[in-house]
Design a protein around this motif. Structure first.
Motif, PDB file in Angstrom:
ATOM      1  N   PHE A 165      32.360  38.686  41.237  1.00 43.75           N
ATOM      2  CA  PHE A 165      32.587  37.285  41.603  1.00 43.75           C
ATOM      3  C   PHE A 165      33.151  36.503  40.420  1.00 43.75           C
ATOM      4  CE2 PHE A 165      31.344  32.861  42.074  1.00 43.75           C
ATOM      5  CZ  PHE A 165      31.765  32.596  43.363  1.00 43.75           C
ATOM      6  N   ALA A 166      32.595  36.750  39.232  1.00 43.00           N
ATOM      7  CA  ALA A 166      32.951  35.938  38.070  1.00 43.00           C
ATOM      8  C   ALA A 166      34.410  36.141  37.661  1.00 43.00           C
ATOM      9  CB  ALA A 166      32.018  36.278  36.910  1.00 43.00           C
ATOM     10  N   VAL A 167      34.864  37.389  37.657  1.00 41.15           N
ATOM     11  CA  VAL A 167      36.252  37.652  37.258  1.00 41.15           C
ATOM     12  C   VAL A 167      37.197  36.896  38.180  1.00 41.15           C
ATOM     13  CG1 VAL A 167      38.029  39.441  37.169  1.00 41.15           C
ATOM     14  CG2 VAL A 167      35.766  39.893  36.226  1.00 41.15           C
ATOM     15  N   ALA A 168      36.904  36.963  39.482  1.00 36.55           N
ATOM     16  CA  ALA A 168      37.748  36.256  40.442  1.00 36.55           C
ATOM     17  C   ALA A 168      37.672  34.747  40.219  1.00 36.55           C
ATOM     18  CB  ALA A 168      37.312  36.610  41.863  1.00 36.55           C
ATOM     19  N   ALA A 169      36.441  34.248  40.019  1.00 37.48           N
ATOM     20  CA  ALA A 169      36.281  32.801  39.860  1.00 37.48           C
ATOM     21  C   ALA A 169      37.038  32.304  38.636  1.00 37.48           C
ATOM     22  CB  ALA A 169      34.793  32.454  39.743  1.00 37.48           C
ATOM     23  N   ARG A 170      37.032  33.118  37.566  1.00 36.15           N
ATOM     24  CA  ARG A 170      37.766  32.723  36.363  1.00 36.15           C
ATOM     25  C   ARG A 170      39.253  32.611  36.650  1.00 36.15           C
ATOM     26  NH1 ARG A 170      35.237  30.232  32.158  1.00 36.15           N
ATOM     27  NH2 ARG A 170      33.076  30.910  32.276  1.00 36.15           N
ATOM     28  N   ALA A 171      39.755  33.418  37.609  1.00 38.88           N
ATOM     29  CA  ALA A 171      41.177  33.378  37.940  1.00 38.88           C
ATOM     30  C   ALA A 171      41.443  32.463  39.126  1.00 38.88           C
ATOM     31  CB  ALA A 171      41.683  34.789  38.229  1.00 38.88           C
ATOM     32  N   GLY A 172      40.454  31.665  39.498  1.00 40.70           N
ATOM     33  CA  GLY A 172      40.642  30.699  40.575  1.00 40.70           C
ATOM     34  C   GLY A 172      40.545  31.289  41.965  1.00 40.70           C
ATOM     35  N   LEU A 173      39.941  32.479  42.090  1.00 42.54           N
ATOM     36  CA  LEU A 173      39.800  33.105  43.408  1.00 42.54           C
ATOM     37  C   LEU A 173      38.318  33.222  43.757  1.00 42.54           C
ATOM     38  CD1 LEU A 173      42.341  35.986  42.860  1.00 42.54           C
ATOM     39  CD2 LEU A 173      42.651  34.091  44.445  1.00 42.54           C
ATOM     40  N   PHE A 174      38.032  33.333  45.051  1.00 42.99           N
ATOM     41  CA  PHE A 174      36.642  33.482  45.477  1.00 42.99           C
ATOM     42  C   PHE A 174      36.467  34.809  46.193  1.00 42.99           C
ATOM     43  CE2 PHE A 174      37.095  29.064  44.651  1.00 42.99           C
ATOM     44  CZ  PHE A 174      35.926  28.778  43.966  1.00 42.99           C
ATOM     45  N   ASN A 175      36.089  35.803  45.446  1.00 42.68           N
ATOM     46  CA  ASN A 175      35.923  37.147  45.983  1.00 42.68           C
ATOM     47  C   ASN A 175      34.469  37.318  46.428  1.00 42.68           C
ATOM     48  OD1 ASN A 175      35.805  39.843  46.535  1.00 42.68           O
ATOM     49  ND2 ASN A 175      36.666  40.532  44.583  1.00 42.68           N
ATOM     50  N   ILE A 176      34.248  37.212  47.728  1.00 42.36           N
ATOM     51  CA  ILE A 176      32.894  37.312  48.278  1.00 42.36           C
ATOM     52  C   ILE A 176      32.624  38.759  48.678  1.00 42.36           C
ATOM     53  CG2 ILE A 176      31.287  36.224  49.942  1.00 42.36           C
ATOM     54  CD1 ILE A 176      32.611  34.188  48.253  1.00 42.36           C
ATOM     55  N   GLY A 177      33.578  39.664  48.385  1.00 39.99           N
ATOM     56  CA  GLY A 177      33.542  41.003  48.965  1.00 39.99           C
ATOM     57  C   GLY A 177      32.720  42.039  48.222  1.00 39.99           C
ATOM     58  N   ALA A 178      31.987  41.642  47.163  1.00 39.98           N
ATOM     59  CA  ALA A 178      31.243  42.644  46.393  1.00 39.98           C
ATOM     60  C   ALA A 178      30.280  43.426  47.282  1.00 39.98           C
ATOM     61  CB  ALA A 178      30.464  41.966  45.262  1.00 39.98           C
ATOM     62  N   GLU A 179      29.691  42.764  48.258  1.00 39.12           N
ATOM     63  CA  GLU A 179      28.693  43.410  49.113  1.00 39.12           C
ATOM     64  C   GLU A 179      29.268  44.677  49.774  1.00 39.12           C
ATOM     65  OE1 GLU A 179      25.556  42.330  49.441  1.00 39.12           O
ATOM     66  OE2 GLU A 179      24.865  43.580  51.105  1.00 39.12           O
ATOM     67  N   GLY A 180      30.376  44.497  50.479  1.00 40.08           N
ATOM     68  CA  GLY A 180      30.963  45.636  51.186  1.00 40.08           C
ATOM     69  C   GLY A 180      31.474  46.695  50.221  1.00 40.08           C
ATOM     70  N   GLN A 181      32.113  46.250  49.142  1.00 39.31           N
ATOM     71  CA  GLN A 181      32.656  47.204  48.168  1.00 39.31           C
ATOM     72  C   GLN A 181      31.522  48.010  47.525  1.00 39.31           C
ATOM     73  OE1 GLN A 181      34.860  44.439  45.726  1.00 39.31           O
ATOM     74  NE2 GLN A 181      35.853  43.637  47.563  1.00 39.31           N
ATOM     75  N   MET A 182      30.394  47.337  47.327  1.00 42.14           N
ATOM     76  CA  MET A 182      29.237  48.009  46.733  1.00 42.14           C
ATOM     77  C   MET A 182      28.694  49.107  47.649  1.00 42.14           C
ATOM     78  SD  MET A 182      25.650  47.637  47.124  1.00 42.14           S
ATOM     79  CE  MET A 182      25.588  46.076  47.958  1.00 42.14           C
ATOM     80  N   TYR A 183      28.681  48.854  48.990  1.00 39.89           N
ATOM     81  CA  TYR A 183      28.213  49.890  49.922  1.00 39.89           C
ATOM     82  C   TYR A 183      29.009  51.177  49.719  1.00 39.89           C
ATOM     83  CZ  TYR A 183      26.302  46.032  52.782  1.00 39.89           C
ATOM     84  OH  TYR A 183      25.633  44.926  53.244  1.00 39.89           O
ATOM     85  N   PHE A 184      30.345  51.017  49.645  1.00 36.88           N
ATOM     86  CA  PHE A 184      31.157  52.220  49.574  1.00 36.88           C
ATOM     87  C   PHE A 184      31.033  52.896  48.216  1.00 36.88           C
ATOM     88  CE2 PHE A 184      32.893  49.987  53.177  1.00 36.88           C
ATOM     89  CZ  PHE A 184      32.832  51.009  54.102  1.00 36.88           C
ATOM     90  N   GLY A 185      30.783  52.085  47.185  1.00 36.78           N
ATOM     91  CA  GLY A 185      30.507  52.688  45.884  1.00 36.78           C
ATOM     92  C   GLY A 185      29.284  53.586  45.952  1.00 36.78           C
ATOM     93  N   ALA A 186      28.223  53.060  46.572  1.00 32.33           N
ATOM     94  CA  ALA A 186      26.976  53.828  46.679  1.00 32.33           C
ATOM     95  C   ALA A 186      27.206  55.114  47.471  1.00 32.33           C
ATOM     96  CB  ALA A 186      25.897  52.983  47.341  1.00 32.33           C
ATOM     97  N   LEU A 187      27.944  55.004  48.569  1.00 32.50           N
ATOM     98  CA  LEU A 187      28.151  56.182  49.427  1.00 32.50           C
ATOM     99  C   LEU A 187      29.102  57.183  48.789  1.00 32.50           C
ATOM    100  CD1 LEU A 187      28.260  54.580  52.973  1.00 32.50           C
ATOM    101  CD2 LEU A 187      26.438  55.881  51.900  1.00 32.50           C
TER     102      LEU A 187
END
Lengths: 354, 387
Positions: free
Chosen positions: A71-93
């Motif tokens: 979230f922070a990297v995106a916010a620093r670049a003026g974007l709002f990346n709410i997608g960590a949740e889904g991306q994290m699922y696939f990382g775990a799997l």
């Protein structure tokens, strides 16, 4: 000197916010007939008094540092990346999927981590490309992708990675691709070093490289950045790439480094919400990688303290969550207000739109 | 006189000392309270034991699965609990890790076997209760002239084979009983399906609809929450037929679900008494008979059973306490339930009792398939295909 003053101010703000949160939550506890004093003693003693408590807080902090970075990297670049949740699922799997084959120990862990990072990036690809080429709001697309990802992950757990002898979970990660436990008798693993190292790397990238400068410039003032020659599409893709990697690794720290199961259960009960909690951690840490490390440890302590509040102060889980929520909200408020201020200024600058 | 005062003092000291009261930590999985089934029953049984023995309980609910290990460990580290009671097989992995770390701590787990010397594993003889509801379903189909009985199962895991095996055996026994009593040879088949889920309620409804469409007289719910979907399918089928009460019926599972659907759509429930399991574990600690190992709860020790009137009243209160139904509906539901049961010939209920007695006496042993191979053998033995 100015930067030091700004940092001190931020820290003072956070301490004040925490105090306000604790007082407000204390009144809520009191109103429902629980003792705030014994609740807070349980909360903080449990998480920060001895090695066992600190290890618990750090174990909880491990994935949160990484999802907060998304979230922070995106916010620093003026974007709002709410997608960590889904991306994290696939990382775990994906990290679990690396146990479908056998490799030498150690190397196997690295391969599993590479899988996890790649899977996180893969799941952020569509929102990223849509934003970079068509200007589709990344807020909407990442939220939607979280839900698609959730159900796809359910399906993968139940049908593709399923343990043939135990239908309620995936196959178990092979010992050679696990993070070893750091403090025996706790669930803290070496994954904490990965999380901190990634946070330091991101800090270096953002504040000590040209690319990082361009990213922050795009966030601080997109028009000026474009005028100065920053390719906004490039920044967008890079932000999502980094975010996907950190979120994917966050998932991997759970399936590879959290005893006792080293597998993902159907319904994702161990990893659900780590991505969303990361947003709160990023806010508390002022979207700064170093701030995030401290915020995550605090948040992790709050989580393990919450378990103990049930045990020692007899406060039911629902009430514990209310207390947690109030404290986190109070701590996130300064950064939230800052974001709102920026958004409003941007609208005024654009003119017309109210 | 002095002695008497001293004695009184000692006695009152004993009575007032809280240290003599036992303490139990009840650890729940992420399902938590409010499921009207497994977790709520665990709480109910523990609460009853607390009231009876004057003990205290601490409930620890898990917010995520990552809490299982620390929750059990935190409770053990306090060394304040006479028993740490883990409700649900999801806690098994964590308990298996923590139990050896605290060899002097007594643990118990419901519905899973954790092979540690200080853990009491409580498992259930689901096949015995399933045989009873199977016998009832078979006789129902024959009595009402329906071609099929049905069962909707969850994920194909070994514990569900107990249910399927028992149900098949029971249906077969019920059909033979019917032939013996009435002299007519019934032609009834079994419709069965594993839905592959314990959470997708829509799948439960779709599966039950298909079975009801083919003429199933009752659909046995062996998929926990999917029962909500099965009951919906039964209710819609009854609306289509213009009836309030079954047939067709649902057969409930785990808790007594007879009170759901106004009391006249669930003919009976195969109760798996998690509450009795919890109560028993605490009682063993209280009486000093606690020992590690496996405790099997079947018909004989009230671990499983077919629902009866007293259970219904108990579980209507359970539903009221959980806020699922209003207390004012108690008499209406009880009356509906009694009317449905009375609408069946008495001999059918007596036959169910007879089967129960024969299982209890050991005269009849219900098959308990534990592996896929054993399940296939039971399926071959009781194919229950309509001619």
């Amino acid at each position: 000197m100015r930067r030091l003053r700004a940092t001190l101010r931020a820290v003072a703000e956070s301490i004040l916010a925490a105090a306000i949160g604790l007082v407000v939550a204390g009144f809520i506890l009191k109103a429902w007939g629980y003792s705030p004093i014994s609740a807070y003693i349980a909360l903080f003693e449990a998480s920060f008094r001895d090695l066992y408590g600190i290890a618990g807080a750090l174990a909880n902090a491990t994935p949160l540092i990484l999802t907060a970075l998304t979230f922070a990297v995106a916010a620093r670049a003026g974007l709002f990346n709410i997608g960590a949740e889904g991306q994290m699922y696939f990382g775990a799997l994906a990290a679990v999927a690396a146990s479908l084959f056998r490799l030498p120990p150690g190397l196997h862990l690295l391969v599993a981590l590479a899988f996890a990072g790649a899977a996180g990036v893969l799941w952020s690809l569509v929102p990223s490309v849509l934003r970079a080429t068509r200007g589709v709001s990344e807020v909407i697309s990442t939220i939607m992708f979280n839900w698609i990802g959730r159900y796809l992950a359910f399906w993968l757990v139940a049908n593709v990675l399923v343990d043939p002898y135990r239908a309620e979970k995936t196959i178990t990660v092979l010992p050679g691709s696990r993070f070893p436990t750091l403090v025996p008798g706790t669930d803290l693993s070496y994954a904490i070093f990965l999380a901190v190292a990634v946070a330091l790397l991101v800090y270096f990238l953002l504040w000590h490289t040209v690319t990082g400068y361009e990213m922050r410039a795009a966030g601080a003032n997109p028009d000026a950045a474009r005028y100065g020659g920053v390719r906004s599409a490039g920044v967008i893709v890079l932000v999502f790439l980094l975010g996907g990697i950190t979120a994917g690794l966050a998932g991997a720290t759970q399936s590879l480094g959290r005893p006792p199961t080293y597998a993902v259960y159907s319904g994702l009960p161990q990893i659900s919400n780590l991505g969303f909690d990361g947003i709160g951690v990023a806010m508390i840490g002022r979207n700064h990688p170093l701030g995030i490390i401290f915020a995550a440890v605090f948040y992790g302590g709050l989580q393990s303290g919450a378990r103990v509040m049930q045990l020692f102060a007899g406060i039911p889980l629902e009430m514990v969550r209310v207390v947690q929520g109030v404290i986190v909200l109070a701590l996130a408020l300064p950064e939230l207000l800052r974001i709102f201020r920026i958004l409003r200024r941007r609208r005024v600058e654009l003119g017309g739109e109210r | 006189m002095r002695k008497a005062v001293f004695g009184l003092l000692v006695v009152s000291l004993f009575l007032s000392l809280p240290a003599f009261a036992g303490r139990v930590a009840l650890i729940l999985d992420v399902g938590g309270r409010g499921d009207l089934s497994f977790n709520d029953m665990g709480f109910k049984g523990t609460e009853e034991a607390m009231a009876e023995f004057g003990w205290e309980m601490t409930v620890i609910q898990s917010a995520t699965a990552a809490d299982y290990l620390p929750n059990i460990r935190n409770a053990a580290r306090t060394r304040a609990f006479d028993l740490i009671l883990c409700v649900g097989f999801l806690l098994a992995d964590a308990l298996n890790q923590v139990a050896p770390e605290f060899p002097d701590q007594k643990f118990a787990i419901i519905d899973a076997v954790v092979d540690q010397p200080n853990v009491l594993s409580i498992v259930f003889e689901e096949q015995e209760g399933s045989a009873l509801v199977g016998a009832l379903a078979g006789m129902l189909a024959a009595h009402y002239g329906y071609p099929y009985v049905g069962v909707v199962l969850g994920i194909e895991i070994p514990v569900l084979y107990h249910f399927e095996g028992g149900y098949r055996f029971g249906i077969d026994w019920g059909l033979k009983k019917y032939a013996q009593v009435t002299g007519e040879e019934p032609n009834v088949g079994l419709l069965w399906v594993y839905t592959g889920t314990f959470s997708d309620i829509a799948k439960g409804k779709a599966a039950a609809e298909a079975q009801l469409e083919q003429g199933a007289v009752a659909v046995y719910n062996v998929a926990g929450p999917l029962g909500i979907g099965i009951l919906e399918a039964v209710t819609e089928k009854l609306e289509e037929l213009g009836r309030e009460a079954g047939p067709p019926f649902m057969i409930g599972v785990d808790a007594n679900q007879d009170w759901m659907g106004d009391g006249n759509k669930v003919i009976a429930s195969m109760m798996k008494r998690v509450d009795v399991g919890c109560y028993t574990a605490i009682k063993m600690v209280h009486e000093g008979t606690f020992a590690g190992g496996v405790l099997r709860m079947g018909l004989a020790n009230r671990g499983v059973g077919i629902s009866r009137f007293l259970d219904l009243l108990e579980f209507i209160d359970f539903g009221v306490a959980a806020g699922a139904i209003g207390a004012e509906r108690r008499p209406e539901i009880a009356a509906n339930w009694a009317a449905v049961r009375a609408s069946l010939p008495t001999w059918i209920w007596k036959a169910v009792d007879e089967l129960e007695k024969k299982i209890l006496s050991g005269e009849i042993v219900v098959p308990k398939p534990a592996t896929r191979e054993e399940m296939l053998q039971v399926r071959e033995l009781y194919p229950l295909v309509r001619e």
